[in-house]
Design a protein around this motif. Structure first.
Motif, mmCIF file in Angstrom:
data_model
loop_
_atom_site.group_PDB
_atom_site.id
_atom_site.type_symbol
_atom_site.label_atom_id
_atom_site.label_comp_id
_atom_site.label_asym_id
_atom_site.label_seq_id
_atom_site.Cartn_x
_atom_site.Cartn_y
_atom_site.Cartn_z
ATOM 1 N N ALA A 420 25.184 24.892 55.193
ATOM 2 C CA ALA A 420 25.379 23.453 55.387
ATOM 3 C C ALA A 420 25.959 22.798 54.139
ATOM 4 O O ALA A 420 26.722 21.829 54.227
ATOM 5 N N VAL A 421 25.628 23.334 52.976
ATOM 6 C CA VAL A 421 26.090 22.732 51.719
ATOM 7 C C VAL A 421 27.577 22.970 51.505
ATOM 8 O O VAL A 421 28.319 22.060 51.112
ATOM 9 N N LEU A 422 28.028 24.200 51.789
ATOM 10 C CA LEU A 422 29.415 24.571 51.498
ATOM 11 C C LEU A 422 30.357 24.368 52.675
ATOM 12 O O LEU A 422 31.569 24.260 52.489
ATOM 13 N N GLY A 423 29.819 24.365 53.890
ATOM 14 C CA GLY A 423 30.657 24.137 55.058
ATOM 15 C C GLY A 423 31.713 25.213 55.227
ATOM 16 O O GLY A 423 31.419 26.412 55.258
ATOM 17 N N GLU A 424 32.965 24.802 55.308
ATOM 18 C CA GLU A 424 34.061 25.740 55.539
ATOM 19 C C GLU A 424 34.277 26.692 54.367
ATOM 20 O O GLU A 424 34.893 27.750 54.529
ATOM 21 N N ARG A 425 33.801 26.358 53.205
ATOM 22 C CA ARG A 425 34.007 27.197 52.013
ATOM 23 C C ARG A 425 32.895 28.230 51.826
ATOM 24 O O ARG A 425 32.860 28.926 50.809
ATOM 25 N N TYR A 426 32.001 28.315 52.815
ATOM 26 C CA TYR A 426 30.860 29.236 52.681
ATOM 27 C C TYR A 426 31.329 30.684 52.545
ATOM 28 O O TYR A 426 30.881 31.421 51.655
ATOM 29 N N ASN A 427 32.233 31.126 53.414
ATOM 30 C CA ASN A 427 32.719 32.511 53.360
ATOM 31 C C ASN A 427 33.486 32.780 52.068
ATOM 32 O O ASN A 427 33.393 33.872 51.491
ATOM 33 N N GLU A 428 34.238 31.793 51.609
ATOM 34 C CA GLU A 428 34.961 31.943 50.340
ATOM 35 C C GLU A 428 33.975 32.113 49.188
ATOM 36 O O GLU A 428 34.175 32.941 48.286
ATOM 37 N N TRP A 429 32.889 31.334 49.218
ATOM 38 C CA TRP A 429 31.872 31.442 48.169
ATOM 39 C C TRP A 429 31.198 32.810 48.199
ATOM 40 O O TRP A 429 30.919 33.397 47.143
ATOM 41 N N LYS A 430 30.923 33.353 49.389
ATOM 42 C CA LYS A 430 30.285 34.666 49.481
ATOM 43 C C LYS A 430 31.146 35.755 48.859
ATOM 44 O O LYS A 430 30.638 36.650 48.169
ATOM 45 N N LEU A 431 32.444 35.705 49.094
ATOM 46 C CA LEU A 431 33.336 36.697 48.492
ATOM 47 C C LEU A 431 33.281 36.623 46.971
ATOM 48 O O LEU A 431 33.263 37.653 46.281
ATOM 49 N N GLU A 432 33.259 35.406 46.439
ATOM 50 C CA GLU A 432 33.181 35.250 44.987
ATOM 51 C C GLU A 432 31.838 35.734 44.451
ATOM 52 O O GLU A 432 31.764 36.341 43.373
ATOM 53 N N PHE A 433 30.774 35.510 45.201
ATOM 54 C CA PHE A 433 29.451 35.973 44.779
ATOM 55 C C PHE A 433 29.413 37.496 44.684
ATOM 56 O O PHE A 433 28.912 38.058 43.700
ATOM 57 N N TYR A 434 29.923 38.184 45.707
ATOM 58 C CA TYR A 434 29.909 39.648 45.685
ATOM 59 C C TYR A 434 30.791 40.198 44.556
ATOM 60 O O TYR A 434 30.484 41.245 43.970
ATOM 61 N N ARG A 435 31.875 39.496 44.232
ATOM 62 C CA ARG A 435 32.717 39.939 43.112
ATOM 63 C C ARG A 435 31.933 39.873 41.808
ATOM 64 O O ARG A 435 31.957 40.815 40.995
ATOM 65 N N LEU A 436 31.218 38.780 41.607
ATOM 66 C CA LEU A 436 30.407 38.636 40.396
ATOM 67 C C LEU A 436 29.264 39.648 40.379
ATOM 68 O O LEU A 436 28.937 40.214 39.330
ATOM 69 N N TYR A 437 28.682 39.886 41.537
ATOM 70 C CA TYR A 437 27.540 40.802 41.622
ATOM 71 C C TYR A 437 27.925 42.214 41.189
ATOM 72 O O TYR A 437 27.120 42.922 40.580
ATOM 73 N N ASN A 438 29.132 42.632 41.471
ATOM 74 C CA ASN A 438 29.559 44.004 41.185
ATOM 75 C C ASN A 438 30.224 44.170 39.818
ATOM 76 O O ASN A 438 30.709 45.266 39.512
ATOM 77 N N LEU A 439 30.263 43.134 39.006
ATOM 78 C CA LEU A 439 30.844 43.265 37.672
ATOM 79 C C LEU A 439 30.004 44.213 36.822
ATOM 80 O O LEU A 439 28.832 44.475 37.103
ATOM 81 N N GLU A 440 30.601 44.703 35.741
ATOM 82 C CA GLU A 440 29.900 45.638 34.862
ATOM 83 C C GLU A 440 29.389 44.977 33.592
ATOM 84 O O GLU A 440 28.368 45.395 33.047
ATOM 85 N N SER A 472 18.673 38.655 35.762
ATOM 86 C CA SER A 472 18.380 39.981 35.206
ATOM 87 C C SER A 472 17.592 40.852 36.172
ATOM 88 O O SER A 472 17.458 42.055 35.947
ATOM 89 N N LEU A 473 17.085 40.272 37.279
ATOM 90 C CA LEU A 473 16.294 41.033 38.246
ATOM 91 C C LEU A 473 17.098 41.443 39.476
ATOM 92 O O LEU A 473 16.601 42.227 40.287
ATOM 93 N N TRP A 474 18.331 40.926 39.628
ATOM 94 C CA TRP A 474 19.083 41.277 40.846
ATOM 95 C C TRP A 474 20.563 41.582 40.606
ATOM 96 O O TRP A 474 21.178 42.305 41.395
ATOM 97 N N ALA A 475 21.177 41.056 39.567
ATOM 98 C CA ALA A 475 22.610 41.255 39.337
ATOM 99 C C ALA A 475 22.864 42.644 38.745
ATOM 100 O O ALA A 475 22.195 43.055 37.791
ATOM 101 N N LEU A 476 23.838 43.364 39.293
ATOM 102 C CA LEU A 476 24.119 44.739 38.846
ATOM 103 C C LEU A 476 24.466 44.855 37.364
ATOM 104 O O LEU A 476 24.092 45.855 36.734
#
Length: 723
Positions: A420-440, A472-476
C-alpha cells in the motif's frame, strides 16, 4: 355441506419460481383430493383464511398451534383409505405408529416444499408433561427470538435469528384402539409468512445437513493424515460419486465436528499426551522427550525427538532452522520445529516442542532440552523468525552459535508492509531489495540502502528502519563468513511444506506426536526414493576436468551440481599471481576489481575473499580457477565436507551409534558388507576399487591379534551360517 359429506379445507403454497398460488385440500367422505383454484373469487374470504377444519366439530376450538386443548377427534370418523395411503401431503386423520415416524414424514414434506421443521411442544392428557398425548411440529422460522437480559460484565454474542413468527405446523395426537397406540394428525397449517427456498437452496438448512456415523469415522481418519478439510470434502465427493458441493454436509459442519472432537478437558489431553510419549518410549528406547509442569501440576511445556533425528543431527546439525511461527490453532499452543538440510538438499527433522506461552523462560527451556537431546552439541548457525525473547534465549543458551533471521519469513511480510505504501513501485522496490541483499561488501550494502530509501521516499517507514537496524542478522554481506547450508534463500518452500504436513493434522493433541512421526517417516521414504533416483542417474560431466570427475565420485548429486556450476563459471575467470600464495581472480571482461585467493599447497588450504565455501560448503569459482591454474587435479580433502558426501543411512548409524556389544558390531559389519557388494556391482570401476580396498583392509585386519571367547565363537558361527 349436506349429509355426512364434510369439507376439510387447508391452505398450502405451491413453491414455484415465478408465482405462488393457494391450493385447497378437500376431503369428501374419506377420500382426499387436491384441486387447484385458479380463480381467487371462488374462495370466500372466510375460507381463504381458514387454516384447519376438523372432522369433529367439537375439536374446532382454535386455528393456532398454540391451542392447548386435549380434545381429540373420534377414531370412527376418520379412517385411512387406499387412495390416500401414498399421499405425500399431511392431512387430518393421517395415522403413524410412532411420533418419530410422523416427524420424519413431515420433515420430508417440508424439504420438498422448501423449509425445515423442529419439535415445538409436547402435552400430556392431564396437562403438560403428564403422559405424552400430543406433539407439535412447527416450521423452523416459527416463533420470535427471545430478548436476553443484558449483562454489562458479560459480553453478549450478537447472533442473528431466522425466526419470523411463521404459523405453519402439524399437530399429532395419541390414541389407543384395541390396546394398540397410534398417533393421528389432528391439526395441519401450511401457511408461511416468508419465502420458501428453492430445491438447490433447502439442502443448506441445518436440519438437512447431517453427517452419518460412517462419514464421521472417515473424516476423523482423514484428519489423522493431516489433509485439509477441502481435500476431505473432495475425496468424499469422489467416493460417493456426487457433484462438488452436493454432500449432505458442508465444510463448516466438518470443521465443527473436528472442533467438537477436540473439545475435551485440557488436563485429560495433557495426560493422554504424556501417556502417548511414554508408550513410544517403551517401544523405542532411543525416543527422547521432556516436559515441565506448572505449580498446579498441569502440563506446561513438552518437547520430543526421535532416534533417526539424533542420528541425522550428528552430521547435518551444523545449520538448523528453529521455526516458531506456527501455532496449533485447535489447542492455541505455540509450536516450535527444528529442521535442517541433509546431503541431498532435502529437509530433515530434528525435534519438536509445544509451549503454553512463548516467553524467554519457556524458549530457554526449549533450547536446553534440544541440546540435551543432541548430546550437548549446539549448531554452528541457527535461523529463526524475528523474536526478541528467542534472541535473548539463544544468546544465553547457545553463546557460540551464530544467530540469523530467516529471509523468507521477512519477505513473506513485504506485501502487508509495503504494497500500500509503494503502490505501483512495489515490484521495482523488491528488485532493488534483492540486489542489495545479494551484495558481497557491507559498505556497498549500506550505501545502496541509503540510496534506496531516498529513491523510494521511505525515510519515515518504521519497517525499513527496523530492518536496517537488524541488517547484520539477515543481509548476506554480514553472513557470508558463516555456514548456512544454503538455507537462507532457496529452500523455504520445501521446509514450509514439510512443517505444514503435520501442522494441518486436525485431531487430538495426544495424537500429534504420532502424526509428526508419520510425517517424518513419509519424508524419509520420499528422501530415500529421491536418493536412489539421484544415484541411479548418470552424471554428466561438463568440463572434462579431473577435479570434476573426482568430485562426482564423492559428493551427492545435489552437492555436485552446485560444485559443477562453479567449475563451469571458473573457465570465464582469469587468474593473476600477486605474490607467493596470493592470487587475484576476476572475470575476463573486467579490467579491475576481483577476488583475492590465498593458496597453501603444502597444507592443502585455499581461501577466497568471497567466503562462498564458508557460507555453503562448496568451493567457489575463484578458488577452483586457482586450483586449475596450479595444476591441481583433485579437490583437497577438507573442501569435500562429510555433510555433502554420499553417506547412506547405514553409515550414519555406524558413525552415531558405535555399539559396544560384540554381537551388534557383527551384525553391523554384516550389513555393511552386504551394502558394499550391492554398490560395487553397479559398475566395473566400482568393483575394481572395492576389490582393491577390501584386499588392503583384509590384510590389515589379519595383522590384529585374535582373542577367542565363547561369545566371539557364537557370533562367528552365526555370521558364517548367515553367509
Amino acid at each position: 355441506m349436506a349429509g355426512n359429506q364434510q369439507l376439510a379445507i387447508g391452505s398450502r403454497w405451491s413453491a414455484t419460481r415465478n408465482h405462488r398460488r393457494p391450493l385447497i385440500v378437500c376431503k369428501k367422505m374419506n377420500v382426499f383430493k387436491t384441486k387447484t383454484i385458479n380463480n381467487k373469487n371462488m374462495m370466500s374470504e372466510e375460507a381463504a383464511h381458514l387454516l384447519v377444519v376438523y372432522d369433529d366439530p367439537s375439536d374446532q376450538r382454535s386455528l393456532s398451534f398454540d391451542d392447548t386443548s386435549s380434545t381429540e377427534e373420534s377414531p370412527d370418523e376418520t379412517r385411512l383409505s387406499l387412495e390416500t395411503a401414498n399421499d405425500m401431503v399431511p392431512y387430518i386423520g393421517q395415522r403413524f405408529a410412532t411420533h418419530d415416524l410422523a416427524y420424519e414424514f413431515y420433515s420430508e414434506y417440508a424439504k420438498r416444499c422448501g423449509f425445515s421443521i423442529r419439535r415445538h411442544r409436547t402435552e400430556g392428557k392431564d396437562g403438560v408433561g403428564k403422559g405424552l398425548t400430543r406433539r407439535y411440529f412447527v416450521c423452523h422460522r416459527a416463533g420470535n427470538t427471545p430478548v436476553k437480559p443484558t449483562n454489562e460484565n458479560k459480553p453478549q454474542r450478537n447472533r442473528k435469528s431466522s425466526r419470523c413468527g411463521c404459523q405453519a405446523f402439524v399437530r399429532i395426537t395419541k390414541s389407543t384402539e384395541l390396546g394398540v397406540s397410534e398417533w393421528r394428525v389432528t391439526g395441519f397449517a401450511n401457511h408461511h409468512n416468508h419465502e420458501l427456498l428453492e430445491p438447490n437452496q433447502v439442502r443448506f438448512l441445518p436440519a438437512y445437513r447431517t453427517i452419518s456415523d460412517s462419514d464421521k469415522s472417515r473424516i476423523l481418519m482423514f484428519a489423522k493424515t493431516g489433509i485439509s478439510v477441502q481435500q476431505m470434502m473432495r475425496l468424499m465427493e469422489l467416493e460417493k460419486g456426487v457433484e462438488p458441493g452436493y454432500l449432505p454436509f458442508t465444510e463448516k459442519d466438518v470443521r465443527n465436528l473436528l472442533q467438537s472432537f477436540r473439545k475435551l478437558d485440557s488436563e485429560d489431553e495433557s495426560v493422554d499426551l504424556l501417556r502417548m510419549c511414554k508408550a513410544i518410549k517403551e517401544r523405542d528406547p532411543n525416543f527422547k522427550f521432556e516436559y515441565t509442569l506448572d505449580v498446579n501440576n498441569r502440563l506446561e511445556n513438552v518437547a520430543w525427538s526421535y532416534a533417526s533425528s539424533v542420528q541425522s543431527y550428528e552430521i547435518f546439525g551444523d545449520a538448523v532452522v528453529f521455526d516458531t511461527t506456527h501455532r496449533l490453532s485447535a489447542f492455541d499452543m505455540p509450536l516450535g520445529v527444528w529442521v535442517g538440510m541433509n546431503n541431498y538438499g532435502m529437509p530433515c527433522f530434528f525435534g519438536c516442542m509445544l509451549l503454553r506461552e512463548e516467553n524467554s523462560r519457556s524458549l530457554s527451556w526449549a533450547l536446553k532440552v534440544f541440546m540435551s537431546f543432541m548430546n550437548g552439541k549446539p549448531p554452528q548457525t541457527i535461523l529463526t523468525d524475528q523474536n526478541s525473547c528467542l534472541k535473548e534465549a539463544i544468546a544465553m543458551e547457545m553463546p557460540t552459535t551464530k544467530h540469523a533471521l530467516c529471509i523468507w519469513m521477512i519477505v513473506s511480510k513485504f506485501p502487508s508492509w509495503f504494497n500500500a505504501v509503494l503502490g505501483e513501485r512495489y515490484n521495482e522496490w523488491k528488485l532493488e531489495f534483492y540486489r542489495l541483499y545479494n551484495l558481497e561488501s557491507t559498505d556497498d550494502f549500506e550505501m545502496g540502502w541509503r540510496d534506496m530509501v531516498n529513491s523510494f521516499g521511505l525515510h519515515t517507514n518504521r519497517h525499513i528502519a527496523n530492518m536496517f537496524a537488524l541488517r547484520s542478522l539477515w543481509a548476506l554481506p554480514y553472513l557470508r563468513s558463516h555456514f548456512f547450508a544454503g538455507m537462507t534463500t532457496g529452500h523455504s518452500k520445501s521446509i514450509n511444506a514439510f512443517i505444514q504436513r503435520f501442522l494441518s493434522a486436525q485431531t487430538r493433541l495426544s495424537h500429534f506426536v504420532e502424526q509428526v512421526a508419520v510425517a517424518i517417516d513419509f519424508k524419509d521414504q520420499a528422501a530415500e526414493q529421491q536418493t536412489m533416483q539421484q544415484n541411479l542417474q548418470n552424471i554428466c560431466l561438463k568440463t572434462g576436468a579431473p577435479m570434476e570427475s573426482h568430485a562426482a565420485s564423492i559428493l551427492t548429486p545435489y552437492a555436485f551440481s552446485k560444485l559443477q556450476d562453479q567449475l563451469v563459471f571458473a573457465a570465464h575467470y582469469a587468474s593473476f599471481q600477486l605474490e607467493d600464495g596470493c592470487f587475484l581472480v576476476r572475470h575476463h571482461t573486467k579490467i579491475e576489481g576481483g577476488r583475492k585467493i590465498y593458496w597453501v599447497p603444502s597444507q592443502g588450504i585455499i581461501t577466497c575473499s568471497c567466503h562462498h565455501f564458508e557460507f555453503s560448503g562448496i568451493l567457489c569459482r575463484h578458488a577452483l580457477r586457482v586450483l586449475s591454474t596450479e595444476n591441481c587435479f583433485e579437490i583437497p580433502e577438507r573442501y569435500l565436507p562429510v555433510r555433502w558426501r554420499r553417506i547412506s543411512s547405514l553409515s550414519m548409524k555406524a558413525v552415531t551409534n558405535s555399539p559396544n556389544d560384540h554381537a551388534e558390531k557383527v551384525k553391523l559389519l554384516q550389513s555393511m558388507v552386504s551394502c558394499l557388494v550391492t554398490e560395487s556391482a553397479k559398475s566395473t570401476e566400482r568393483l575394481d576399487i572395492a576389490t582393491e580396498q577390501v584386499s588392503v583392509l583384509l590384510a590389515r585386519v589379519r595383522e590384529q591379534p585374535v582373542l577367542l571367547s565363547s561369545q566371539v565363537i557364537r557370533d562367528f558361527s552365526s555370521l558364517h551360517k548367515d553367509l
